[in-house]
Design a protein around this motif. Structure first.
Motif, PDB file in Angstrom:
ATOM      1  N   ILE A 127      19.499 -14.560 -73.773  1.00  0.00           N
ATOM      2  CA  ILE A 127      20.909 -13.585 -74.910  1.00  0.00           C
ATOM      3  C   ILE A 127      21.835 -14.438 -75.174  1.00  0.00           C
ATOM      4  O   ILE A 127      22.428 -15.342 -74.140  1.00  0.00           O
ATOM      5  N   ARG A 128      23.097 -14.110 -75.944  1.00  0.00           N
ATOM      6  CA  ARG A 128      23.947 -14.990 -76.194  1.00  0.00           C
ATOM      7  C   ARG A 128      25.187 -13.967 -76.196  1.00  0.00           C
ATOM      8  O   ARG A 128      24.895 -12.649 -76.300  1.00  0.00           O
ATOM      9  N   ALA A 168      23.690 -10.463 -77.088  1.00  0.00           N
ATOM     10  CA  ALA A 168      23.125 -10.580 -78.261  1.00  0.00           C
ATOM     11  C   ALA A 168      21.859 -11.462 -78.371  1.00  0.00           C
ATOM     12  O   ALA A 168      21.948 -12.604 -78.385  1.00  0.00           O
ATOM     13  N   SER A 169      20.353 -10.955 -77.978  1.00  0.00           N
ATOM     14  CA  SER A 169      19.108 -11.327 -78.421  1.00  0.00           C
ATOM     15  C   SER A 169      18.970 -11.797 -79.644  1.00  0.00           C
ATOM     16  O   SER A 169      18.837 -11.376 -80.034  1.00  0.00           O
ATOM     17  N   VAL A 170      18.323 -13.198 -79.323  1.00  0.00           N
ATOM     18  CA  VAL A 170      18.821 -14.330 -80.320  1.00  0.00           C
ATOM     19  C   VAL A 170      17.105 -13.693 -80.899  1.00  0.00           C
ATOM     20  O   VAL A 170      16.051 -13.875 -79.924  1.00  0.00           O
ATOM     21  N   TYR A 212      19.760 -11.143 -84.048  1.00  0.00           N
ATOM     22  CA  TYR A 212      19.727 -10.522 -83.060  1.00  0.00           C
ATOM     23  C   TYR A 212      18.896  -9.125 -83.197  1.00  0.00           C
ATOM     24  O   TYR A 212      19.017  -8.391 -84.416  1.00  0.00           O
ATOM     25  N   LEU A 213      18.751  -9.336 -81.905  1.00  0.00           N
ATOM     26  CA  LEU A 213      18.263  -7.436 -80.972  1.00  0.00           C
ATOM     27  C   LEU A 213      19.504  -6.933 -80.739  1.00  0.00           C
ATOM     28  O   LEU A 213      20.003  -7.883 -79.409  1.00  0.00           O
ATOM     29  N   PHE A 257      17.772  -4.159 -84.510  1.00  0.00           N
ATOM     30  CA  PHE A 257      17.024  -6.019 -85.056  1.00  0.00           C
ATOM     31  C   PHE A 257      17.522  -5.672 -86.732  1.00  0.00           C
ATOM     32  O   PHE A 257      17.499  -5.163 -87.309  1.00  0.00           O
ATOM     33  N   CYS A 258      18.668  -6.771 -86.378  1.00  0.00           N
ATOM     34  CA  CYS A 258      19.502  -7.032 -87.158  1.00  0.00           C
ATOM     35  C   CYS A 258      19.410  -8.888 -87.848  1.00  0.00           C
ATOM     36  O   CYS A 258      19.338 -10.344 -86.998  1.00  0.00           O
ATOM     37  N   ARG A 259      19.193  -8.556 -89.600  1.00  0.00           N
ATOM     38  CA  ARG A 259      19.463 -10.097 -89.880  1.00  0.00           C
ATOM     39  C   ARG A 259      20.047 -10.265 -89.723  1.00  0.00           C
ATOM     40  O   ARG A 259      22.082 -10.014 -90.714  1.00  0.00           O
ATOM     41  N   THR A 260      20.439 -11.331 -89.816  1.00  0.00           N
ATOM     42  CA  THR A 260      22.001 -12.868 -90.028  1.00  0.00           C
ATOM     43  C   THR A 260      22.214 -12.659 -91.545  1.00  0.00           C
ATOM     44  O   THR A 260      20.975 -13.626 -92.131  1.00  0.00           O
TER      45      THR A 260
END
Length: 189
Positions: free
Chosen positions: A2-3, A23-25, A30-31, A110-113
């Motif tokens: 987690i950041r 933000a969970s990597v 990130y989640l 659930f996010c995509r960079t």
């Protein structure tokens, strides 16, 4: 992993919102798990985009949690037209929501960079910044925690402030301490 970040989102009306968030990597991004109810949750669900900002300015974390200086400057995101980033960030990741899993307390996004950018060098770790961050987490949970535990942890964290803080970290720490005192005064009355 987690950041600890500042997540920026925008409302449909274009109003920027900043929120400290772990933000969970995950693979490719990130989640994000904002609590219900929150503006971050509403904005993220509606726009399906956000910016994960990386900063070492402790005042931004403390300011967001305590309500001080809520108008931290933002700038347009580079790739996502409907997103903004924190103007003072060291770096940022622009993300798009790929899927959402609903939850009554903390929905999971659930996010995509889709874009990553660096703006300034990271010049090293400062224990006072970490102490402010931990203090901000405590302050965000004052309504859930035993006052004696809060006091113990704040006293422990104050050592790093005394030994390593600069002016910005001291200002942020003062905001946190004032918020704890205000919370206690309201609880006592």
């Amino acid at each position: 992993m987690i950041r600890e970040t500042i997540v920026t989102t925008q409302s449909a009306a274009g109003e920027a919102h900043l929120a400290p968030m772990g933000a969970s990597v995950v693979d490719g991004g990130y989640l994000l798990q904002p609590f219900r109810p929150s503006r971050t949750l509403d904005n993220l669900a509606a726009s399906r985009v956000a910016v994960v900002n990386f900063t070492d300015d402790a005042r931004i974390f403390a300011g967001c949690i305590t309500g001080r200086h809520r108008s931290w400057p933002t700038a347009p995101a580079t790739r996502l037209a409907t997103a903004v980033r924190l103007a003072a960030c060291l770096a940022h990741d622009e993300v798009e929501v790929e899927r959402m899993e609903d939850d009554p307390t903390r929905p999971r996004f659930f996010c995509r960079t889709v874009h990553r950018e660096t703006h300034a060098p990271f010049l090293g770790l400062n224990r006072a910044v970490a102490a402010v961050l931990e203090g901000a987490i405590l302050v965000s949970r004052l309504h859930l925690m035993d006052p004696e535990r809060v006091d113990r942890e704040m006293n422990y964290l104050s050592v790093a402030i005394e030994k390593t803080a600069g002016a910005a970290e001291r200002e942020a720490w003062d905001w946190l301490c004032e918020t704890v005192a205000d919370h206690r005064a309201r609880a006592a009355s």
